[in-house]
Design a protein around this motif. Structure first.
Motif, PDB file in Angstrom:
ATOM      1  N   ASP A  21       0.833  -1.208   0.000  1.00 32.15           N
ATOM      2  CA  ASP A  21       0.000   0.000   0.000  1.00 32.15           C
ATOM      3  C   ASP A  21       0.866   1.256   0.000  1.00 32.15           C
ATOM      4  OD1 ASP A  21      -2.441  -1.269  -0.102  1.00 32.15           O
ATOM      5  OD2 ASP A  21      -2.842  -1.113   2.049  1.00 32.15           O
ATOM      6  N   LEU A  22       2.017   1.216   0.700  1.00 29.40           N
ATOM      7  CA  LEU A  22       2.902   2.382   0.707  1.00 29.40           C
ATOM      8  C   LEU A  22       3.454   2.634  -0.692  1.00 29.40           C
ATOM      9  CD1 LEU A  22       4.923   2.022   4.027  1.00 29.40           C
ATOM     10  CD2 LEU A  22       2.612   2.868   3.637  1.00 29.40           C
ATOM     11  N   TYR A  23       3.738   1.582  -1.437  1.00 27.49           N
ATOM     12  CA  TYR A  23       4.179   1.743  -2.831  1.00 27.49           C
ATOM     13  C   TYR A  23       3.072   2.411  -3.652  1.00 27.49           C
ATOM     14  CZ  TYR A  23       6.276   0.516  -7.357  1.00 27.49           C
ATOM     15  OH  TYR A  23       6.825   0.572  -8.622  1.00 27.49           O
ATOM     16  N   SER A  24       1.825   1.972  -3.441  1.00 28.91           N
ATOM     17  CA  SER A  24       0.706   2.580  -4.165  1.00 28.91           C
ATOM     18  C   SER A  24       0.548   4.047  -3.808  1.00 28.91           C
ATOM     19  CB  SER A  24      -0.591   1.812  -3.863  1.00 28.91           C
ATOM     20  OG  SER A  24      -0.500   0.467  -4.289  1.00 28.91           O
ATOM     21  N   VAL A  25       0.785   4.394  -2.530  1.00 28.39           N
ATOM     22  CA  VAL A  25       0.740   5.810  -2.131  1.00 28.39           C
ATOM     23  C   VAL A  25       1.842   6.579  -2.849  1.00 28.39           C
ATOM     24  CG1 VAL A  25       1.041   7.425  -0.222  1.00 28.39           C
ATOM     25  CG2 VAL A  25      -0.362   5.385   0.083  1.00 28.39           C
ATOM     26  N   GLY A  26       3.021   5.948  -3.010  1.00 31.54           N
ATOM     27  CA  GLY A  26       4.093   6.592  -3.765  1.00 31.54           C
ATOM     28  C   GLY A  26       3.664   6.880  -5.196  1.00 31.54           C
ATOM     29  N   CYS A  27       2.975   5.921  -5.827  1.00 35.25           N
ATOM     30  CA  CYS A  27       2.463   6.125  -7.186  1.00 35.25           C
ATOM     31  C   CYS A  27       1.427   7.246  -7.208  1.00 35.25           C
ATOM     32  CB  CYS A  27       1.831   4.831  -7.715  1.00 35.25           C
ATOM     33  SG  CYS A  27       2.975   3.453  -7.959  1.00 35.25           S
TER      34      CYS A  27
END
Length: 433
Positions: free
Chosen positions: A204-210
């Motif tokens: 989810d943190l990667y998705s927030v980065g995106c």
């Protein structure tokens, strides 16, 4: 409005929800606006598509969504009022959120002010923090699943659609999808998610980065290309730094570093939690350095380097090619490589690959893609094997996911784009230097 032609409009569900309009459609169901009779309040009524209800695991996922939403108590999460069945129809009655999804905000305004983008991302992380504390992972975070409530000058968000959410507590986790099945939206998926692995909160943190990357520069890190190309970016390519893409925006260096950290390929290199990332994002907007110093740094920031063409040394290295029908193969991979200057060595599956810098495997036909995948996976597992590239359908998301999960170095969508093929072969050759 599309809802006027929908036969559900006017229908009363479970004797207490009268459908008044259509709010949206998704992969699992349709979301309607409905009036809860007797209470005179409007709700968002999510109804499972009949054809989806017949697929293995779909009903269990739908019922699990209700359980997850009922446990998640946060002002930024949508509140669940009720769930149940009306005959063969499964429904969720949820808080009716009045606002604008972030994808529409981006379409209207373009990239947001840096402060606003950071505040929106931090609020999303606070909702995720509450979910992660319960052992839940969203798995489909994207602009259309984040609703802006109120004005951009004082942004507040609601995070929608935990329909793909997973419980990550090993004692609770139940696999409700087939082995290796990948669910999600490619532009915002973590590398481990692309490989078909069960993601944890760091996905989810990667998705927030995106998401934050898109709020700052106007598009996600690897664009909106075909799914296989986007997934290849998540798996192999470094994300483009936001300050290089939009140097005129004055994005703080510390903020760019956090975006890049969130987009790390290895989840262990991302921030440890949603709570930590939210705090560090807000800290990144601390008062700037002395007057003129920040601008001076921006002025001397070098422009993005142009793409580097393959060197003569790389072009001279042999590329093995397993192309069942030889040069007459309709895909023309061998021809494209030769025209690009690569030294192509036609091979068979039982030939030695010693001395080869890379190997490209081409299916005989559309019906032979599974056979080509099995061959590529086998060859990639050989000791000291060169990087293996598999060619396959540009629309077969599952094939690409399974290819990279089985050890294939990269996936080349067909019909072939010679520039894309040359770039991927060049990257494979560089990996062997």
């Amino acid at each position: 409005m599309a809802g006027k032609a929908d036969p559900w409009v006017g229908r009363v569900v479970a004797g207490r929800y009268q459908v008044t309009g259509t709010l949206g459609r998704g992969g699992m169901g349709t979301v309607y606006e409905a009036e809860q009779l007797g209470l005179e309040r409007y709700v968002a009524l999510k109804v499972l598509h009949p054809h989806v209800a017949k697929t293995p695991g779909a009903i269990a996922r739908f019922q699990r969504e209700a359980q997850l939403m009922a446990r998640l108590k946060h002002p930024g999460a949508v509140h669940l009022f009720d769930h149940g069945a009306d005959g063969d129809t499964l429904y969720l009655a949820m808080e009716r959120v009045f606002g604008v999804p972030l994808d529409e905000v981006l379409e209207t305004y373009g990239p947001l002010e840096v402060k606003t983008a950071v505040e929106l991302a931090a609020q999303v992380l606070e909702v995720l923090e509450a979910a992660h504390d319960l052992g839940m992972v969203h798995r489909d975070l994207k602009p259309s699943n984040v609703m802006l409530v109120g004005e951009l000058s004082a942004p507040t968000v609601k995070v929608l659609d935990f329909g793909l959410a997973a419980l990550v507590n090993p004692g609770q986790q139940e696999r409700l999808t087939g082995s290796g099945q990948v669910l999600g939206t490619p532009a915002y998926m973590s590398p481990e998610h692309c490989r078909g692995e069960l993601p944890d909160g760091r996905a989810d943190l990667y998705s927030v980065g995106c998401l934050l990357h898109e709020l700052l520069v106007g598009r996600p890190p690897f664009g909106d290309s075909p799914a296989v190309e986007v997934m290849s970016g998540h798996l192999y390519r470094p994300p483009p730094p936001v300050r290089q893409l939009r140097p005129e925006r004055g994005i703080p260096e510390a903020l760019e570093a956090l975006v890049l950290a969130s987009l790390s390929k290895a989840k262990t290199q991302r921030p440890a939690s949603a709570r930590e990332l939210a705090a560090r994002l807000r800290e990144a907007l601390a008062p700037p350095p002395a007057r003129g110093e920040g601008k001076k740094q921006e002025r001397v920031q070098p422009p993005p380097a142009p793409p580097v063409a393959p060197s003569p040394e790389l072009l001279a290295r042999p590329v093995a090619l397993i192309e069942p029908d030889g040069p007459a193969n309709p895909h023309g991979i061998g021809t494209a490589l030769s025209v690009g200057g690569y030294r192509v060595v036609p091979c068979r599956e039982d030939d030695s690959l010693e001395g080869m810098a890379a190997l490209v495997v081409v299916p005989r036909s559309d019906r032979a893609q599974e056979e080509a995948l099995a061959l590529a996976s086998t060859l990639a597992s050989r000791p000291h094997a060169p990087p293996v590239l598999l060619c396959g359908s540009g629309e077969d998301f599952s094939l690409m996911s399974r290819a990279v999960a089985s050890g294939v170095y990269d996936y080349v969508p067909l019909p072939v784009d010679p520039t894309d093929l040359a770039r991927k072969v060049s990257r494979a050759l560089r990996s062997r230097r």
